[in-house]
Design an enzyme around this catalytic site. Structure first.
Site, PDB file in Angstrom:
ATOM      1  N   ARG A   1      40.479  -8.755  36.973  1.00 51.51           N
ATOM      2  CA  ARG A   1      39.153  -8.252  36.621  1.00 51.51           C
ATOM      3  C   ARG A   1      39.020  -8.040  35.118  1.00 51.51           C
ATOM      4  O   ARG A   1      37.979  -8.272  34.530  1.00 51.51           O
ATOM      5  CB  ARG A   1      38.889  -6.925  37.343  1.00 51.51           C
TER       6      ARG A   1
ATOM      7  N   HIS B   1      36.842  -9.295  46.209  1.00 48.64           N
ATOM      8  CA  HIS B   1      37.928  -9.965  46.944  1.00 48.64           C
ATOM      9  C   HIS B   1      37.441 -11.309  47.500  1.00 48.64           C
ATOM     10  O   HIS B   1      38.126 -12.333  47.399  1.00 48.64           O
ATOM     11  CB  HIS B   1      38.381  -9.111  48.139  1.00 48.64           C
TER      12      HIS B   1
ATOM     13  N   LYS C   1      51.155   4.735  52.770  1.00 45.84           N
ATOM     14  CA  LYS C   1      49.794   5.019  52.314  1.00 45.84           C
ATOM     15  C   LYS C   1      48.820   4.908  53.479  1.00 45.84           C
ATOM     16  O   LYS C   1      48.705   3.828  54.085  1.00 45.84           O
ATOM     17  CB  LYS C   1      49.429   3.994  51.229  1.00 45.84           C
TER      18      LYS C   1
ATOM     19  N   SER D   1      38.118  -1.376  45.531  1.00 50.18           N
ATOM     20  CA  SER D   1      37.934  -0.710  46.821  1.00 50.18           C
ATOM     21  C   SER D   1      37.890   0.802  46.636  1.00 50.18           C
ATOM     22  O   SER D   1      37.075   1.492  47.255  1.00 50.18           O
ATOM     23  CB  SER D   1      39.080  -1.062  47.776  1.00 50.18           C
TER      24      SER D   1
END
Ligand code: PNS
Length: 176
Positions: free
Chosen positions: A102, A29, A53, A139
């Site tokens: 990514r 990040h 969440k 993460s």
């Protein structure tokens, strides 16, 4: 005269947002945020408040970790938002969304979101390829590996790493 017209110069894009969950922020990040800070006059790192969440870190904790990590970049600020990202962009005069990619596997979903956001409000998304060192990093993977005792210190800032180990200790002591 050529059919091709010179692109009409638009207003200079000065304010970009790097949105995400950041639960917790990884070096991947920060790679994107730091590079965006070199391209835009101002960058806001915006943490999504997602009531559906429950994260490992509270929104306040994520903001604090990000503020600490963003210290070296004077043009980066950190904020949280709920609801639609495009509404946050409109109310904060943000002209561009910056997202890291990514791998090809990120592309489908990111493209959907970028096109939806563009259709909703006209705000453009710019994709930035993640530096190769971070192409496998997420993460959730970091949390999973750390939960089972794997070393993730190379993927997080020292402050985030310390916070993660502390949180895992707390969860082991009181899993409920
Ligand atoms: O780190 P993440 O979880 O991949 O980030 C996803 C995020 C926060 C960028 C995305 O879920 C988002 O923008 N959520 C806000 C709600 C919204 O605008 N949804 C419509 C997207 S087209």
């Amino acid at each position: 005269m050529s059919e091709r017209r010179a692109a009409k110069p638009g207003p200079r894009m000065t304010h970009a947002v790097c949105p995400g969950s950041f639960d917790p922020p990884t070096l991947g990040h920060l790679d994107i945020v730091g590079r965006a800070a070199g391209l835009f006059g101002r960058v806001t790192v915006a943490v999504l408040i997602n009531p559906a969440k429950q994260g490992m870190f509270t929104i306040e904790e994520r903001l604090e970790l990000l503020r600490d990590a963003a210290g070296p970049w004077p043009n980066v600020d950190v904020d949280s938002f709920g609801g639609l990202l495009v509404d946050y962009c409109a109310s904060h005069d943000i002209q561009a969304i910056v997202k890291g990619l990514r791998a090809v596997s990120d592309f489908d979903y990111e493209l959907q979101m970028a096109q939806m956001n563009k259709g909703l409000s006209g705000v453009d998304t710019l994709f930035m390829p993640t530096s190769p060192a971070f192409s496998f990093l997420s993460s959730s993977l970091v949390k999973q590996v750390a939960t089972y005792g794997g070393d993730v210190s190379g993927h997080l800032s020292p402050a985030v790493h310390a916070a993660l180990l502390e949180r895992l200790d707390e969860l082991r002591a009181d899993p409920f």
